[in-house]
Design a protein around this motif. Structure first.
Motif, PDB file in Angstrom:
ATOM      1  N   SER A 111      45.014  34.389  27.920  1.00 51.54           N
ATOM      2  CA  SER A 111      43.800  34.441  28.747  1.00 51.54           C
ATOM      3  C   SER A 111      44.069  35.128  30.081  1.00 51.54           C
ATOM      4  O   SER A 111      43.276  35.959  30.540  1.00 51.54           O
ATOM      5  CB  SER A 111      43.260  33.026  28.990  1.00 51.54           C
ATOM      6  OG  SER A 111      42.827  32.446  27.788  1.00 51.54           O
ATOM      7  N   GLU A 112      45.177  34.788  30.709  1.00 51.14           N
ATOM      8  CA  GLU A 112      45.527  35.413  31.988  1.00 51.14           C
ATOM      9  C   GLU A 112      45.747  36.908  31.803  1.00 51.14           C
ATOM     10  O   GLU A 112      45.285  37.724  32.623  1.00 51.14           O
ATOM     11  CB  GLU A 112      46.788  34.758  32.556  1.00 51.14           C
ATOM     12  CG  GLU A 112      46.556  33.339  33.049  1.00 51.14           C
ATOM     13  CD  GLU A 112      47.847  32.557  33.242  1.00 51.14           C
ATOM     14  OE1 GLU A 112      47.817  31.543  33.951  1.00 51.14           O
ATOM     15  OE2 GLU A 112      48.891  32.965  32.680  1.00 51.14           O
ATOM     16  N   PHE A 113      46.454  37.275  30.735  1.00 52.47           N
ATOM     17  CA  PHE A 113      46.699  38.693  30.458  1.00 52.47           C
ATOM     18  C   PHE A 113      45.387  39.439  30.247  1.00 52.47           C
ATOM     19  O   PHE A 113      45.190  40.548  30.776  1.00 52.47           O
ATOM     20  CB  PHE A 113      47.594  38.824  29.225  1.00 52.47           C
ATOM     21  CG  PHE A 113      47.848  40.243  28.785  1.00 52.47           C
ATOM     22  CD1 PHE A 113      48.743  41.042  29.478  1.00 52.47           C
ATOM     23  CD2 PHE A 113      47.202  40.779  27.686  1.00 52.47           C
ATOM     24  CE1 PHE A 113      48.985  42.351  29.082  1.00 52.47           C
ATOM     25  CE2 PHE A 113      47.425  42.081  27.283  1.00 52.47           C
ATOM     26  CZ  PHE A 113      48.325  42.877  27.977  1.00 52.47           C
ATOM     27  N   GLN A 114      44.476  38.847  29.494  1.00 55.70           N
ATOM     28  CA  GLN A 114      43.198  39.513  29.235  1.00 55.70           C
ATOM     29  C   GLN A 114      42.377  39.653  30.502  1.00 55.70           C
ATOM     30  O   GLN A 114      41.685  40.662  30.699  1.00 55.70           O
ATOM     31  CB  GLN A 114      42.429  38.747  28.162  1.00 55.70           C
ATOM     32  CG  GLN A 114      43.057  38.862  26.773  1.00 55.70           C
ATOM     33  CD  GLN A 114      42.296  38.102  25.712  1.00 55.70           C
ATOM     34  OE1 GLN A 114      41.395  37.305  26.010  1.00 55.70           O
ATOM     35  NE2 GLN A 114      42.648  38.317  24.461  1.00 55.70           N
ATOM     36  N   GLN A 115      42.441  38.643  31.371  1.00 60.46           N
ATOM     37  CA  GLN A 115      41.766  38.753  32.660  1.00 60.46           C
ATOM     38  C   GLN A 115      42.308  39.941  33.447  1.00 60.46           C
ATOM     39  O   GLN A 115      41.551  40.712  34.040  1.00 60.46           O
ATOM     40  CB  GLN A 115      41.980  37.471  33.467  1.00 60.46           C
ATOM     41  CG  GLN A 115      41.178  36.282  33.000  1.00 60.46           C
ATOM     42  CD  GLN A 115      39.753  36.312  33.522  1.00 60.46           C
ATOM     43  OE1 GLN A 115      39.449  36.967  34.520  1.00 60.46           O
ATOM     44  NE2 GLN A 115      38.871  35.632  32.830  1.00 60.46           N
ATOM     45  N   MET A 116      43.623  40.073  33.454  1.00 58.97           N
ATOM     46  CA  MET A 116      44.259  41.104  34.263  1.00 58.97           C
ATOM     47  C   MET A 116      44.045  42.497  33.672  1.00 58.97           C
ATOM     48  O   MET A 116      43.739  43.445  34.402  1.00 58.97           O
ATOM     49  CB  MET A 116      45.751  40.782  34.402  1.00 58.97           C
ATOM     50  CG  MET A 116      45.993  39.473  35.155  1.00 58.97           C
ATOM     51  SD  MET A 116      47.618  38.741  34.911  1.00 58.97           S
ATOM     52  CE  MET A 116      48.551  39.566  36.185  1.00 58.97           C
ATOM     53  N   GLN A 117      44.179  42.640  32.359  1.00 59.62           N
ATOM     54  CA  GLN A 117      43.963  43.958  31.756  1.00 59.62           C
ATOM     55  C   GLN A 117      42.500  44.389  31.888  1.00 59.62           C
ATOM     56  O   GLN A 117      42.189  45.578  31.920  1.00 59.62           O
ATOM     57  CB  GLN A 117      44.388  43.969  30.294  1.00 59.62           C
ATOM     58  CG  GLN A 117      43.442  43.256  29.342  1.00 59.62           C
ATOM     59  CD  GLN A 117      43.766  43.522  27.877  1.00 59.62           C
ATOM     60  OE1 GLN A 117      44.791  44.114  27.536  1.00 59.62           O
ATOM     61  NE2 GLN A 117      42.884  43.090  26.992  1.00 59.62           N
ATOM     62  N   GLY A 118      41.609  43.393  31.977  1.00 58.56           N
ATOM     63  CA  GLY A 118      40.188  43.700  32.096  1.00 58.56           C
ATOM     64  C   GLY A 118      39.804  44.382  33.383  1.00 58.56           C
ATOM     65  O   GLY A 118      38.678  44.881  33.515  1.00 58.56           O
ATOM     66  N   ARG A 119      40.730  44.438  34.350  1.00 55.04           N
ATOM     67  CA  ARG A 119      40.422  45.136  35.609  1.00 55.04           C
ATOM     68  C   ARG A 119      40.412  46.642  35.441  1.00 55.04           C
ATOM     69  O   ARG A 119      40.002  47.371  36.343  1.00 55.04           O
ATOM     70  CB  ARG A 119      41.444  44.771  36.695  1.00 55.04           C
ATOM     71  CG  ARG A 119      41.744  43.297  36.904  1.00 55.04           C
ATOM     72  CD  ARG A 119      40.525  42.424  36.968  1.00 55.04           C
ATOM     73  NE  ARG A 119      39.591  42.805  38.008  1.00 55.04           N
ATOM     74  CZ  ARG A 119      38.344  42.365  38.095  1.00 55.04           C
ATOM     75  NH1 ARG A 119      37.873  41.545  37.191  1.00 55.04           N
ATOM     76  NH2 ARG A 119      37.562  42.754  39.068  1.00 55.04           N
ATOM     77  N   ALA A 120      40.875  47.158  34.292  1.00 52.45           N
ATOM     78  CA  ALA A 120      40.955  48.610  34.070  1.00 52.45           C
ATOM     79  C   ALA A 120      39.644  49.127  33.499  1.00 52.45           C
ATOM     80  O   ALA A 120      39.199  48.667  32.445  1.00 52.45           O
ATOM     81  CB  ALA A 120      42.099  48.932  33.108  1.00 52.45           C
TER      82      ALA A 120
END
Length: 860
Positions: free
Chosen positions: A522-531
């Motif tokens: 979930s944290e990874f998806q949150q962070m990658q979603g900034r692109a």
């Protein structure tokens, strides 16, 4: 099956011979020796190679074999070698053809004929099986790589049929994107009929504001409206980052305000995000005559700060979870009157192990205070949305597709290669311009504040660090310059993952860890979603730099990369222990003193599983509540727990220490010690003592290794003196488990508070730490710690008053006031509080600050 005989040059006047049926293992492997005769080249002898001793085959039998062959092949021969062999074959009315074979197979006495789909390796073609063996061999030389990593490399090999290019992945420089590409998350065409803004049944003034930006709503916004958003229905909206979730909350909230249904609360997890939303809403809705306020944990430290509207009578109140919860805990339902809409952003924070129970409680308290309000919960990553929506009492609005495609790349890189790769990929991205006219900017995620600065300094491209250790003006400056395109790269920790708006087209993961633990999916998806943002970019790009040699608890970063790239968001399972359940039950009594109402509120919470009567009884037994005729009331100690956000155990610890005559300062640093201190030049220090040193001073290995006699003996005089002074000041305890007992952190925390009482602001304290001990601390971390210390001293003061320990209460109050504003205390009071007679220098604040600014700071 066809019989072939293959000749390969061996030694002078000798050829290796391989009779083979089809392909694979030859019938036998032999050596043909030829001789020159008056009639030309003729066979002399044929030796068959065997494990238990070679045998000789009659020449006549061998020649019969050649005559029976369907085809005779030659391979790897010079023209002269082939000409000599062909002269011999011609004498027997035989001919040969040239053929290519896999040389690696041949070395193992196997035959694989070359085909168009063979693999290029160096300057030759080899079979796929041999190429895979070579790949494994090369990987074994490079260190650790898992089966998933090998599978990934083999799949690229099968696709490209070029081992040279695959091996280049192990030395990542200017790699072709088709080799590093892991997958593409497409921007799917939405089948949701877009809702036109002109058709929305909303106030005309709000419609005018929206029409100034868009003509139609985005898919998730359209689905939300179709699901009853404007009819007042509560919703849980789960949709990818940058799909327009925030506007859903605004649509509901502002519509309800203009319809006279009450104010909007917009709650977020981070102060940085609250500040950003406050500025956005103030600018957007002031023309409608709406007032926007902000309620966060405002600093108690006396500094020149920005004046913000904090009035709860405003139409829109943006706040952090804790900022609004404090209002409810101290004022009850009367604290925030006439709420029409509550928007909870990043609601997946319910899963957070430290803050999840308080968010759970806050939601329950708000639902109790404003039962008629519309609740809108927003999240990008929830693995069990139906279950969560049911618990929260909202309609699920789910939209899985991104508005901008996301191209994800995986690169295996060792730690020393990562900074160069970040610079390379960030520079390439900035060189691109989208069809919307925006340059490609990059967010780099790393796992520590210190590394934010190290990476930023190492990059040639214009960049800046951004994390919670910076002060508000410093963070605001980075946000503004990035928005203007003046900064091409921002290097951050997880602070940006929670939605702070940096319109970047590319996200690079320098590390897949968050602090000392690996990221969750979930944290990874949150962070990658900034692109990738729909108003700015045509494509979002994610680059994961994975070091197979980096491990945490036996799991390598390479394994984590595959788990994160291929994983699904975890379920939100709010579950906490009985002390946290007691804390929330106790906090709920702030808005519901009746036991039946309290039970109803507790039943709405996801994490309270104990019965309300049992929790109330435990609070009564602990002296936190009193109970009479179906109503409960917080005792003075219980109220201290609630209003100061104390855990029950900390409250009891404070009471116990006060009864034992422990000084308020010692209690405050026991509640929380300051440990965000870093070595200046940790890399240089590691070289001097010959052992890799963590950057944080108070990590157990640092204290054990760096301050040992052997390590200090290797330092030069200047470094040695400062480290010896640190040891003398903070490492002189006699605890059995020293230096792992926590005494050093607590003593250092008292030193930091002493600096503050000497009238130093966070900038001056950071300078003093550097000058006295050659250590670094971030100003934002110092400010945050001082602010929390003030609040802890508030709690100590209140509990001391409850216990009627007047001297301790007075001391805690004086210390609190001194930390808030050092000019409030005298020299004698300073000496008494700090336990020293060191003279305190009184200098006008402006002159002191000017003197500090005249000196150049060493960069972190």
């Amino acid at each position: 099956m066809a019989l072939f005989v293959v000749f390969v040059p061996y030694r002078k006047d000798e050829y290796r011979v391989y009779p083979v049926k089809g392909e694979g293992k030859p019938v036998f492997s032999g050596v043909l020796t030829v001789q020159e005769t008056s009639r030309g080249t003729r066979p002399l002898k044929v030796r068959v190679i065997k494990e238990k001793g070679d045998e000789y085959l009659p020449v006549s039998t061998f020649m019969e074999l050649l005559k029976a062959a369907d085809c005779i092949f030659t391979t790897m021969m010079t023209d002269a070698q082939e000409q000599g062999l062909n002269e011999m074959l011609k004498a027997y009315q035989l001919t040969s053809q040239r053929v290519g074979v896999c040389r690696f197979c041949l070395m193992e006495d196997n035959l694989t004929f070359k085909k168009p789909d063979m693999v290029r390796f160096k300057s030759e073609l080899v079979c796929l099986d041999c190429a895979k063996k070579e790949l494994k061999r090369e990987l074994s030389f490079r260190g650790r790589i898992t089966s998933k990593g090998l599978d990934r490399m083999e799949s690229i090999l099968e696709k490209t049929r070029d081992l040279n290019r695959v091996l280049a992945l192990l030395n990542p420089t200017n790699l072709p994107p088709e080799l590093t590409k892991f997958d593409l998350i497409p921007a799917a065409e939405s089948r949701i009929k877009p809702v036109k803004v002109a058709d929305l049944k909303i106030d005309g003034k709000l419609k005018e504001v929206l029409l100034g930006k868009v003509e139609s709503l985005l898919p998730v916004q359209s689905r939300s409206v179709s699901s009853g958003l404007l009819d007042g229905k509560s919703q849980l909206v789960v949709s990818a980052t940058a799909t327009g979730k925030t506007l859903i909350g605004e649509l509901a909230g502002v519509s309800n305000i203009l319809a006279g249904k009450g104010k909007m609360l917009f709650l977020v997890p981070l102060v940085a995000l609250a500040n950003q939303k406050y500025e956005q809403f103030k600018k957007r809705y002031s023309p409608l005559g709406l007032k926007t306020a902000i309620r966060v944990g405002t600093s108690r430290i006396s500094l020149n700060s920005v004046k913000l509207n904090t009035s709860l009578d405003s139409d829109i109140v943006v706040g952090t979870y804790e900022g609004l919860d404090y209002v409810l805990r101290t004022s009850g339902p009367a604290g925030v009157k006439k709420i029409g809409t509550v928007v909870i952003d990043e609601v997946h924070m319910l899963e957070d192990p430290e803050r999840g129970h308080r968010l759970d409680g806050l939601i329950a308290r708000l639902r109790a205070c404003a039962p008629a309000a519309q609740f809108v919960f927003l999240s990008a990553t929830i693995g069990n949305p139906k279950e969560v929506a049911k618990h929260l009492g909202g309609t699920l609005v789910e939209y899985e597709h991104r508005p901008v495609a996301l191209e994800r790349h995986l690169i295996f890189a060792q730690m020393h290669e990562k900074y160069r790769l970040i610079d390379e990929y960030a520079s390439k991205e900035y060189a691109k311009t989208s069809t919307k006219g925006f340059r490609g900017q990059t967010i780099v995620f790393t796992n520590s504040r210190k590394k934010c600065h190290s990476i930023s300094q190492a990059l040639r491209i214009n960049s800046a660090p951004y994390h919670a250790g910076l002060t508000y003006p410093q963070r605001k400056s980075v946000e503004d310059r990035f928005a203007k395109g003046e900064i091409k790269v921002v290097v951050t920790t997880a602070a940006l993952a929670a939605g702070v708006d940096f319109p970047a087209s590319q996200v690079i993961f320098e590390s897949l860890a968050m602090g000392k633990d690996w990221l969750s999916v979930s944290e990874f998806q949150q962070m990658q979603g900034r692109a990738g943002r729909p108003d700015f970019h045509d494509l979002g790009k994610v680059v994961v730099l994975s070091d197979p040699d980096s491990t945490i608890e036996g799991e390598s970063e390479e394994e984590v990369a595959f788990r994160l790239l291929g994983g699904s968001a975890e379920h939100v399972n709010v579950c906490y222990d009985e002390p946290e359940q007691m804390e929330e039950c106790l906090a709920n009594t702030s808005v519901a003193p009746e036991e039946k109402v309290l039970e109803k509120i507790n039943d709405q919470m996801l994490g309270i599983v104990s019965s309300t009567p049992a929790l109330v009884q435990k609070c009564v037994s602990g002296g936190l509540l009193t109970k009479e005729k179906g109503t409960v009331k917080q005792t003075p100690l219980g109220r201290a727990v609630v209003t100061h956000f104390l855990s029950v155990s900390n409250a009891l610890m404070i009471r116990d220490r006060l009864r034992k005559k422990v000084a308020p300062l010692d209690i405050a640093v026991e509640l929380e010690a300051f440990d965000a201190v870093y070595f200046r030049g940790a890399d240089r220090l590691s070289k001097v003592i010959g052992i890799s040193v963590p950057s944080r001073v108070f990590s157990p290995s640092s204290l054990d290794i760096v301050f040992s006699g052997d390590a200090i003996a290797k330092m030069d005089h200047g470094m040695r003196d400062q480290f010896l002074e640190f040891s003398a000041d903070f490492l002189d305890c006699v605890c059995e488990d020293s230096p792992f007992c926590g005494c050093a952190e607590r003593k250092f925390s008292k030193k930091l508070i002493a600096y503050r009482l000497q009238d130093k602001d966070p900038h001056g304290i950071a300078r003093a730490i550097a000058a006295d001990y050659n250590l670094n601390a971030f100003e934002g971390d110092i400010l945050g710690y001082l602010d929390r210390t003030v609040r802890n001293l508030d709690a100590v003061h209140e509990i001391a008053r409850i216990e009627r320990l007047n001297q301790a209460a007075a001391e805690a109050k004086l210390l609190r006031e001194g930390v808030e504003d050092p000019e409030k205390i005298t020299q004698e009071q300073y000496n008494a509080l700090v336990g020293t007679t060191r003279k305190r220098t009184y200098a006008p604040r402006k002159k002191a600050k000017a003197a500090l600014d005249d000196d150049e700071d060493e960069e972190y």
